[in-house]
Design an enzyme around this catalytic site. Structure first.
Site, PDB file in Angstrom:
ATOM      1  N   GLU A 262       0.824  -1.199   0.000  1.00 25.40           N
ATOM      2  CA  GLU A 262       0.000   0.000   0.000  1.00 25.40           C
ATOM      3  C   GLU A 262       0.863   1.255   0.000  1.00 25.40           C
ATOM      4  OE1 GLU A 262      -3.784  -2.025   2.356  1.00 25.40           O
ATOM      5  OE2 GLU A 262      -2.553  -0.543   3.402  1.00 25.40           O
ATOM      6  N   HIS A 284      -7.987   1.543   1.461  1.00 25.56           N
ATOM      7  CA  HIS A 284      -7.812   1.297   2.908  1.00 25.56           C
ATOM      8  C   HIS A 284      -8.507   2.391   3.723  1.00 25.56           C
ATOM      9  CE1 HIS A 284      -5.070  -1.052   5.831  1.00 25.56           C
ATOM     10  NE2 HIS A 284      -6.124  -0.590   6.485  1.00 25.56           N
TER      11      HIS A 284
END
Length: 317
Positions: A262, A284
């Site tokens: 990420e 997220h």
């Protein structure tokens, strides 16, 4: 007491972050690279981190550090064993993300079951006008009522999702604990849960035991056309196997809020899957409602106050 927040930008600017009651010096950085960790924590007795990695090497170079406050529930970015060896306390935040995460998971289920992304793509391509009718039928629609939702992880978020799903008419079953335990009417062994569930939702922590818990074999064992939801951790799923299952049509759809890396690079399997009408990815943010972020921030300060008062809260170490 010197308190250093290494990645303040993991909370929105609108979040009100109070200050501990004890006498202290407060330092915060928007982000921190791995190479900057030790330098920025020199002399600090408390650090607040969300995603910054604190491994054994970094901890060995920080003799003044007494407390690590995780601005998250997951602790896979901190070497807990090294903290135990060095007498460093670690605490996290808990229960702050309800109802944000369960609602996000449910939103992904509804969007996939109703094929909202597919309809939007068809509309943008002019299919409604081409059809010449009041409606057209390019994409299937699944009613959630009467379906089975399988949940892996029977913690607070998993149970909260289960209650919401039951209100929509879904039958909810949980995976038997990976640590052992007998099946109960609402808990099934993983293989049975995979085979019987129309929707599978992941809410367990990422550990060595759960890494790639859902791989090619598990995806193949799922019902044809089933949906997979992951708002837990990216590493729970073999993402290359997921991409193959979506492309083959065996998996009816998937909704993810997390990735193994990420942010994911452009060639990441989940980024490739974005071209598919039956895959939804969010960055997220399932946890990040305004209320949830404020509860998280409040617990961070509460944890520091409790530690300095000699009554630590939410301790992992």
């Amino acid at each position: 007491m010197q308190i250093v927040f290494l990645d303040r930008d993991t909370l929105a600017p609108s979040v009100r972050l109070g200050r501990p009651a004890c006498a202290h010096t407060w330092i915060e950085y928007p982000t921190t690279t791995p190479a900057q960790v030790v330098e920025r924590l020199q002399g600090a007795s408390v650090t607040i981190v969300n995603k910054v990695r604190l491994g054994a090497a970094e901890l060995a170079a920080l003799p003044a550090l007494r407390l690590i406050v995780l601005a998250a529930t997951g602790s896979d970015n901190v070497d807990l064993a090294a903290c135990r060896e060095r007498g460093i306390h670690v605490c996290n935040v808990q229960g702050y993300a309800g109802p944000s995460v369960p609602e996000h998971a449910l939103a992904l289920m509804l969007a996939l079951a109703r094929n909202l992304k597919g309809w939007q793509l068809s509309l943008a391509a002019g299919r409604w006008q081409e059809s010449g009718r009041f409606c057209f039928f390019d994409h299937g629609i699944m009613d959630l009522a009467g379906r089975q939702l399988g949940i892996i992880g029977r913690g607070t978020i998993g149970r909260d999702l289960g209650r919401r799903a039951e209100a929509l008419g879904l039958t909810v079953r949980y995976a038997t604990s990976l640590r052992g335990g007998e099946p109960t009417p609402d808990r099934l062994p993983l293989d049975e849960l995979l085979q019987s569930s129309d929707i599978l939702s992941l809410h367990c922590p990422l550990t060595e035991q759960t890494r790639h818990l859902i791989g090619a074999a598990e995806l193949a064992a799922m019902k044809p056309g089933a949906l997979l939801i992951n708002v837990g951790r990216g590493g729970l799923v073999d993402e290359l196997a997921l991409l193959a299952a979506l492309r083959s049509g065996h998996l009816g759809g998937a909704g993810f809020d997390v990735a193994s890396q990420e942010p994911p690079p452009a060639d990441h399997p989940l980024m490739q899957a974005l071209a598919l009408p039956n895959f939804i990815l969010t960055p997220h943010v399932a946890w990040a409602s305004a209320g949830a972020m404020q509860r998280l921030a409040d617990q961070v300060i509460e944890n520091i106050d409790a530690f300095t008062a000699g009554t630590p809260l939410r301790q992992l170490v």
